[in-house]
Design an enzyme around this catalytic site. Structure first.
Site, PDB file in Angstrom:
ATOM      1  N   SER A  16      44.635  62.559  33.530  1.00  0.00           N
ATOM      2  CA  SER A  16      45.482  63.292  32.593  1.00  0.00           C
ATOM      3  C   SER A  16      45.033  62.904  31.196  1.00  0.00           C
ATOM      4  O   SER A  16      44.416  61.845  31.008  1.00  0.00           O
ATOM      5  CB  SER A  16      46.951  62.893  32.791  1.00  0.00           C
ATOM      6  N   TYR A  56      54.251  57.169  34.211  1.00  0.00           N
ATOM      7  CA  TYR A  56      53.163  58.144  34.329  1.00  0.00           C
ATOM      8  C   TYR A  56      51.946  57.708  33.520  1.00  0.00           C
ATOM      9  O   TYR A  56      50.814  57.720  34.016  1.00  0.00           O
ATOM     10  CB  TYR A  56      53.655  59.512  33.850  1.00  0.00           C
TER      11      TYR A  56
END
Length: 261
Positions: A143, A156
């Protein structure tokens, strides 16, 4: 059909980016193992559709990737059906948005298990077969949050930074075995994962839905456009080609310029 005869396992592939990976690989002839949760009829329809793309076989595993023993069962299923996994795409993930002092412990544990630890377990089980064949491709959906942080996403961001480090480490370990390991780091892709975090972000930041999309999700992407799953899948497809044999340990940004700033 450059992947004919090879087998790809894609975690979290019943929708979104994962399903786009599966479709791209199947179109080039790879056998596919899909994995994830969702409506059983919808998943079966997608599985059958994969087999129509170029005649390769597709199977489904409902393994809960937060449980190592279930991952072992999934990898055994792939080995029993196809002999082993040539292409492993660690894509499964989940998200939760909350200030650190309010972040639920069970959400932290879930995100670390699914987004990070699962990649370790699938990889350790796939590598022996890849070494035996002298060829393999390991790809992680990281990401932009593997390179930069955002508030309220402690678990995350931690997991994605971990995936980036994990990818570089195994790339070095496997460099002389014909196996590459790379990460792809999308910015915001319009998937259920992104859509589902909007309500929590609205609450955490006291914003409207429209403001979350404009001022949070797309604020950091200079193109002001969402990435598409197909754009991410195209990078993965290239990484599986022989032309990418010397591309390893890399972290590919597909983020509309987010991490360039």
């Amino acid at each position: 059909m450059f992947l004919k005869g090879k087998t790809a396992l894609v975690t979290g592939s019943t929708s979104g980016i994962g399903l786009a990976y599966a479709k791209a690989l199947a179109a080039e002839g790879a056998n596919i193992v899909i994995n994830g949760f969702g409506d059983a009829d919808d998943i079966e329809a997608e599985r059958k559709a994969l087999e129509t793309l170029n005649g390769a076989k597709a199977i489904y595993s409902d393994a809960d990737l937060t449980k190592p023993e279930k991952i072992e069962e999934m990898m055994k299923q792939a080995a029993d059906e196809f002999g082993g996994v040539d292409i492993l795409i660690n894509n499964a993930g989940t998200q939760h948005v909350d200030p650190v002092e309010e972040f639920p412990v069970e959400k932290w544990d879930l995100i670390i298990a699914l987004n990070l630890s699962a990649a370790f377990h699938t990889t350790r089980l796939a590598v022996p077969y890849m070494k035996e064949k002298g060829w393999g491709r390991i790809i992680a959906t990281a990401s932009a949050h593997s390179k930069a942080a955002s508030p309220f996403k402690t678990a995350y961001v931690t997991a994605k930074h971990g995936i980036a480090g994990f990818t570089k480490t195994i790339a070095l370990e496997l460099a002389q075995h014909g196996i590459t390991a790379n990460a792809i780091s999308p910015g915001y892709v319009w998937t259920p994962l992104v859509e589902n975090q909007i309500p929590d972000t609205m609450k955490a930041r006291n914003m409207s839905r429209e403001d979350v999309i404009e001022k949070v999700l797309l604020e950091g992407q200079p193109t002001k456009e969402f990435v598409t799953p197909e754009q991410v899948a195209a990078i993965a497809l290239f990484l599986c080609r022989d032309e990418a044999a010397q591309v390893t340990g890399a972290n590919w940004s597909v983020d509309g310029g987010w991490t360039a700033e």
